[in-house]
Write an enzyme that holds these catalytic residues in place. Structure first.
Site, PDB file in Angstrom:
ATOM      1  N   PRO A 227       0.978  -1.604   0.167  1.00  0.00           N
ATOM      2  CA  PRO A 227       0.159  -0.133   0.391  1.00  0.00           C
ATOM      3  C   PRO A 227       1.196   1.036  -0.273  1.00  0.00           C
ATOM      4  CG  PRO A 227       0.357  -0.900   2.175  1.00  0.00           C
ATOM      5  CD  PRO A 227       0.883  -2.223   1.340  1.00  0.00           C
ATOM      6  N   GLY A 229       3.511   1.998   1.875  1.00  0.00           N
ATOM      7  CA  GLY A 229       4.436   2.960   3.312  1.00  0.00           C
ATOM      8  C   GLY A 229       6.265   3.097   2.343  1.00  0.00           C
ATOM      9  N   ASP A 246       2.500  -2.302  -8.845  1.00  0.00           N
ATOM     10  CA  ASP A 246       1.898  -3.549  -7.859  1.00  0.00           C
ATOM     11  C   ASP A 246       1.425  -4.048  -9.307  1.00  0.00           C
ATOM     12  OD1 ASP A 246       1.858  -3.762  -5.015  1.00  0.00           O
ATOM     13  OD2 ASP A 246      -0.061  -4.828  -5.881  1.00  0.00           O
ATOM     14  N   CYS A 344       9.194  -9.768   4.451  1.00  0.00           N
ATOM     15  CA  CYS A 344       8.681  -9.643   6.013  1.00  0.00           C
ATOM     16  C   CYS A 344       8.345 -10.892   6.909  1.00  0.00           C
ATOM     17  CB  CYS A 344       7.622  -8.757   6.257  1.00  0.00           C
ATOM     18  SG  CYS A 344       5.796  -8.877   5.243  1.00  0.00           S
TER      19      CYS A 344
HETATM   20  C1  LIG Z   1       4.879  -6.750   0.886  1.00  0.00           C
HETATM   21  S1  LIG Z   1       3.786  -5.713   0.033  1.00  0.00           S
HETATM   22  C2  LIG Z   1       4.801  -4.699  -0.162  1.00  0.00           C
HETATM   23  C3  LIG Z   1       4.200  -3.795   0.635  1.00  0.00           C
HETATM   24  C4  LIG Z   1       4.878  -2.296   0.451  1.00  0.00           C
HETATM   25  N1  LIG Z   1       6.146  -1.992  -0.175  1.00  0.00           N
HETATM   26  C5  LIG Z   1       4.684  -1.224   1.566  1.00  0.00           C
HETATM   27  O1  LIG Z   1       5.893  -1.229   1.422  1.00  0.00           O
HETATM   28  O2  LIG Z   1       3.486  -0.429   1.574  1.00  0.00           O
HETATM   29  C6  LIG Z   1       3.998  -7.126  -1.092  1.00  0.00           C
HETATM   30  C7  LIG Z   1       2.697  -6.055  -2.346  1.00  0.00           C
HETATM   31  O3  LIG Z   1       4.169  -7.196  -4.350  1.00  0.00           O
HETATM   32  C8  LIG Z   1       2.408  -7.130  -4.609  1.00  0.00           C
HETATM   33  N2  LIG Z   1       3.016  -7.983  -6.185  1.00  0.00           N
HETATM   34  C9  LIG Z   1       2.849  -9.725  -5.410  1.00  0.00           C
HETATM   35  N3  LIG Z   1       3.165 -10.016  -6.713  1.00  0.00           N
HETATM   36  C10 LIG Z   1       3.806  -8.828  -7.520  1.00  0.00           C
HETATM   37  C11 LIG Z   1       3.945  -8.806  -9.065  1.00  0.00           C
HETATM   38  N4  LIG Z   1       4.772  -9.867  -9.978  1.00  0.00           N
HETATM   39  N5  LIG Z   1       4.234  -7.425  -9.710  1.00  0.00           N
HETATM   40  C12 LIG Z   1       3.918  -6.072  -8.933  1.00  0.00           C
HETATM   41  N6  LIG Z   1       3.084  -6.654  -8.032  1.00  0.00           N
HETATM   42  C13 LIG Z   1       3.376  -7.812  -7.067  1.00  0.00           C
HETATM   43  C14 LIG Z   1       1.004  -7.532  -4.337  1.00  0.00           C
HETATM   44  O4  LIG Z   1      -0.194  -7.273  -4.813  1.00  0.00           O
HETATM   45  C15 LIG Z   1       1.608  -6.450  -2.494  1.00  0.00           C
HETATM   46  O5  LIG Z   1       0.868  -5.077  -2.196  1.00  0.00           O
END
Ligand SMILES: C[S@@+](CC[C@H](N)C(=O)[O-])C[C@H]1O[C@@H](n2cnc3c(N)ncnc32)[C@H](O)[C@@H]1O
Length: 408
Positions: A227, A229, A246, A344
């Protein structure tokens, strides 16, 4: 409702083990959920959330709303639990489910990865998480933000760690709506360890702090941004040409909302980071953040459902996807560029082993920085934050970080 659900999920292993002792045949799902909730709340705690009397009464009333017969059943089971609790608790002391409150495969993976640290890790998942804030340096200093919080009766202490120079820890978590300065973009809620990512990507290591302004003008890719951050933190610290990707368009819209609240701008794109052909314009990046989708095993204290929802096979599937993302993004980095890999997770498959697999396949990559010896920051007291009043805060979330460098 959320507090009760979270408590039940934290103590679900114990509740299921007790229910099996008291009711040999599993009741229908709704009735079972009610029983497990009551048993999780009744299981001995140093500070019981409710008195046993209140709990039994409320559970029986709730069951009665469905059927009088169910009320009688719940009453009988819970009263029997109260009569036999000391013996039951003692009998279950050696049952791993009741002791650890994690699925057996999860406990086994932690034991395999961390040996004697597995039990402390599972115990840490039972504790309520702290609330940390990040101050938007473009709008306020941490001292100004702390003073404004104080006027609302919220005590916040700053971190003494030079790399966490925008971080405030609240003594008691509060709803975001009660935070003065939140709507004005002074503050964001972000875990202490998550606040390290922007600093490491922009060029600080624990040994060598440098001005973020050195990164001004960098072309940066935040490959899994929602989201938002870490995207926001990067933009608070330096003036960047940042592309936030994303694959989930709904989640990506939250990045836009966050940046707007904080007065920041980036280019947002809903796309699969593993398929650059579909979105990359061919101009290489100075820096890439890959905060990859993972099991989230490092943040189970914040999301106690995760441990029960994941399946054992998920970890290998996630690690394979992380390796695919890394491999697809590495060629997009400039010679001399840097890529910060983050998950994480506390599982080595999504950290140290993932890094090893990547380095095997990409001989030009070198490790520029690794926190700790393995890259894993475990959510245990040795990763607690020193605070400005000389005390030590609670441990941050579990993370894996590795900064990869591409030769010039
Ligand atoms: C751990 S979260 C990221 C948190 C974010 N960096 C933050 O600090 O708020 C992982 C994100 O990767 C996205 N995601 C998953 N597979 C993906 C892909 N192949 N390409 C781009 N985004 C992807 C998910 O929708 C999710 O929002």
């Amino acid at each position: 409702v959320q507090a009760i659900s979270f408590h039940t999920l934290r103590w679900l292993g114990a509740a299921e083990a007790v229910r099996e002792q008291l009711v040999p045949r599993r009741p229908a799902p709704a009735l079972d959920a009610l029983l497990l909730t009551a048993l999780a709340l009744l299981w001995p705690h140093s500070q019981p959330p409710y008195s046993a009397h209140t709990l039994v009464n409320e559970a029986v009333t709730a069951a009665g709303l469905r059927h009088a017969r169910e009320a009688g059943f719940v009453n009988a089971v819970l009263r029997r639990y109260l009569r036999e609790a000391p013996a039951l608790v003692q009998r279950l002391a050696t049952d791993p489910r009741a002791r650890f409150n994690h699925p057996a495969w999860w406990a086994k993976t932690l034991q395999h990865d961390w040996g004697p640290l597995a039990e402390p890790l599972m115990a840490a998942a039972q504790v309520h998480p702290p609330m940390a804030l990040r101050v938007n340096r473009r709008r306020a200093t941490p001292a100004e933000a702390a003073a404004r919080l104080q006027t609302a009766g919220i005590t916040a202490r700053a971190s003494r760690d030079p790399l966490l120079d925008s971080c405030l820890l609240l003594d008691t978590p509060v709803p975001v709506t009660r935070l003065p300065g939140f709507d004005d973009g002074w503050l964001s809620v972000q875990d202490v360890q998550a606040q390290r990512a922007a600093r490491w990507l922009l060029g600080d290591s624990d040994d060598e702090a440098r001005a973020d302004r050195a990164a001004d003008g960098w072309r940066v890719l935040d490959a899994c941004a929602a989201p938002g951050g870490k995207t926001a933190h990067l933009l608070e610290r330096a003036t960047l040409d940042l592309l936030a990707l994303d694959s989930d368009a709904d989640r990506l819209s939250r990045v836009g909302e966050t940046l707007e609240r904080l007065g920041l701008t980036a280019q947002l794109k809903a796309a699969d980071a593993a398929q650059p052909d579909a979105w990359w314009d061919g101009t290489p990046f100075d820096a890439i953040l890959l905060d990859a989708p993972c099991s989230a095993s490092g943040i189970v204290r914040r999301h106690p459902d995760i441990r029960w929802l994941r399946r054992p096979g998920d970890i290998a599937t996630l690690a394979a996807a992380q390796l695919r993302l890394l491999g697809a993004l590495w060629p997009l980095l400039k010679p001399g560029g840097r890529l910060l890999l983050a998950t994480c997770s506390v599982f080595r498959a999504e950290g140290q082993h993932l890094l090893d697999a990547f380095l095997q396949r990409n001989r030009d990559a070198t490790v520029g920085w690794l926190p700790g010896r393995s890259g894993h920051l475990l959510p245990l007291p040795d990763n607690a934050t020193p605070l400005d009043d000389g005390t030590t805060g609670p441990p941050g979330d579990g993370f894996f970080y590795a900064l990869l460098l591409k030769p010039r």
